[in-house]
Write an enzyme that holds these catalytic residues in place. Structure first.
Site, PDB file in Angstrom:
ATOM      1  N   HIS A 189       0.821  -1.224   0.000  1.00 31.58           N
ATOM      2  CA  HIS A 189       0.000   0.000   0.000  1.00 31.58           C
ATOM      3  C   HIS A 189       0.848   1.264   0.000  1.00 31.58           C
ATOM      4  O   HIS A 189       0.403   2.338  -0.451  1.00 31.58           O
ATOM      5  CB  HIS A 189      -0.927   0.001   1.216  1.00 31.58           C
ATOM      6  N   ASP A 235      -8.371  -2.543 -19.918  1.00 34.43           N
ATOM      7  CA  ASP A 235      -8.685  -3.293 -21.142  1.00 34.43           C
ATOM      8  C   ASP A 235      -7.405  -3.913 -21.679  1.00 34.43           C
ATOM      9  O   ASP A 235      -6.506  -3.211 -22.138  1.00 34.43           O
ATOM     10  CB  ASP A 235      -9.302  -2.355 -22.181  1.00 34.43           C
TER      11      ASP A 235
END
Length: 423
Positions: A155, A362
């Protein structure tokens, strides 16, 4: 039939040698980065449309992306006791990558919770240690031609929006673009990213330094009809996040049933600070730029109050806490509440993966059918949280994965949700 996931050996993916590797530099951590302990974050992107050789396609695209995101290939450097984080060293050592295949179709994933966990890589310990890769990735091909991309990262290197930006870049490069459409920025030196007070950083970090407990997992869908009803009751002063957070806050508080109505039952939610600051941090910045905001309330108020009143508390916290924290940061004399104590069981964290851009990744045949945290039936976690996920194909509502109650409260929590039509 038993389901088997066969994994290759982990390899280090680095930027292509012929393009050169930017090494030797360091990335100083911002005060926003230091608010987060080096905890792992897990995501699973499910693609139901096949592409040619997804393992090699993604692997090559990641390698190309590291040319632009070279800190991702570095390592975290800490002080002598491993507690004080110093900086990211751009060593060029790469990210850990595994290719895998599953002996089932994607449809069988939802019916096998233990399989979901096997679709991502995990760090050896609960925390990410200095010297370990900042990013782990696993691409798994399924018998139906679909595939998943499991992403695990430290993180400290990026927040959810930053990781979405990186994964979108991987997708663009996989589709043949010569470079990412967004120029990445990791280190801000023009003052556009303010420094948070040290006491705020310490308080935020302490909230993530709690003991790990086993929690029950529940995945449900909040129907749009219910969300619309809450919005109408709030006369439009309510977002989808506000409505879902208020509903889960109330249901969970009722389920754990504290005997004292004056027991604190705070809600926390992460808020992006990007809209409050300008410069490089507003466009292209992929480091941490969120703060965990508190909503203080007593358990009796949360359990028995109207949902619209809980929404008002959430919206008030947004207006009051976020600008106030930056005002005091910049020396303007503004005020903010004393940072709340570290998380306990009566605290709920609600976060959202929606609107981050993860559903825009994508890799060649369109966006993922699902984006979700890869959790199995029981997890050990340092906080009690619910995650609003991006739109899921075939679901008429908001998909939520919760890991916020102990096993002994799971049935009561599920019944509270079901009474509202959440199942």
């Amino acid at each position: 039939m038993s389901i088997v996931v066969t994994k290759s050996s982990s390899v280090a993916v680095t930027s292509p040698p012929e393009l050169g590797t930017l090494t030797g530099s360091i990335i100083n951590l911002s005060s926003f980065d230091k608010c987060f302990a080096p905890v792992p974050v897990h995501l699973l992107l499910v693609f139901d449309q096949p592409i040619n050789d997804p393992v090699q396609t993604v692997k090559k695209a990641v390698s190309m992306a590291l040319v632009h995101y070279h800190p991702m290939a570095g390592r975290l450097v800490a002080g002598a006791d491993d507690r004080e984080l110093i900086h990211i060293a751009c060593t060029g050592e790469g990210v850990s990558f595994v290719g895998a295949s599953a002996s089932c179709t994607l449809d069988q994933v939802s019916t096998s919770p233990l399989l979901v966990r096997d679709l991502t890589l995990r760090y050896p310990a609960d925390y990410c240690r200095p010297g370990e890769p900042l990013l782990l990735m696993q691409v798994t091909e399924f018998a139906c031609g679909g595939f998943t991309v499991g992403v695990t990262w430290n993180h400290v290197v990026a927040d959810g929006a930053g990781m979405a930006q990186f994964l979108q870049a991987v997708g663009e490069l996989a589709r043949g673009m010569p470079a990412p459409s967004v120029v990445p920025v990791r280190s801000v030196v023009d003052g556009s990213l303010p420094s948070l007070p040290s006491e705020v950083v310490a308080a935020m970090r302490s909230q993530m330094s709690v003991g790990m407990e086993e929690m029950a997992i529940l995945e449900v869908t909040v129907p749009w009809s219910l969300i619309s009803r809450v919005k109408r009751e709030c006369r439009g002063e309510c977002t989808t996040f506000d409505a879902v957070a208020a509903l889960f806050w109330q249901c969970r508080t009722r389920a754990i049933a504290t005997s004292d109505p004056d027991t604190p039952a705070p809600l926390f939610f992460p808020s992006s600070m990007r809209w409050l600051i300008g410069g490089a941090a507003k466009h292209g910045y992929y480091g941490n730029c969120v703060m965990r905001q508190p909503v203080q309330a007593k358990s009796g108020t949360v359990a028995s109050g109207d949902v619209k009143d809980l929404v008002k508390l959430i919206r008030l916290a947004k207006r009051k806490n976020i600008p106030g924290m930056l005002t005091i940061t910049n020396g303007g004399g503004g005020g903010t509440e004393t940072p709340p104590p570290r998380c306990k069981y009566n605290t709920l964290v609600v976060t959202s993966l929606r609107n981050l851009g993860l559903d825009a990744v994508d890799l060649g045949r369109g966006s993922p059918a699902r984006v979700m945290p890869p959790l199995c039936k029981a997890e050990r976690t340092a906080s009690n949280f619910c995650v609003l996920c991006p739109p899921c194909k075939g679901k008429d509502g908001v998909n939520v994965v919760s890991i916020c109650v102990k096993p002994e409260h799971a049935d009561a929590f599920a019944k509270e949700l079901a009474a509202l039509g959440i199942c």
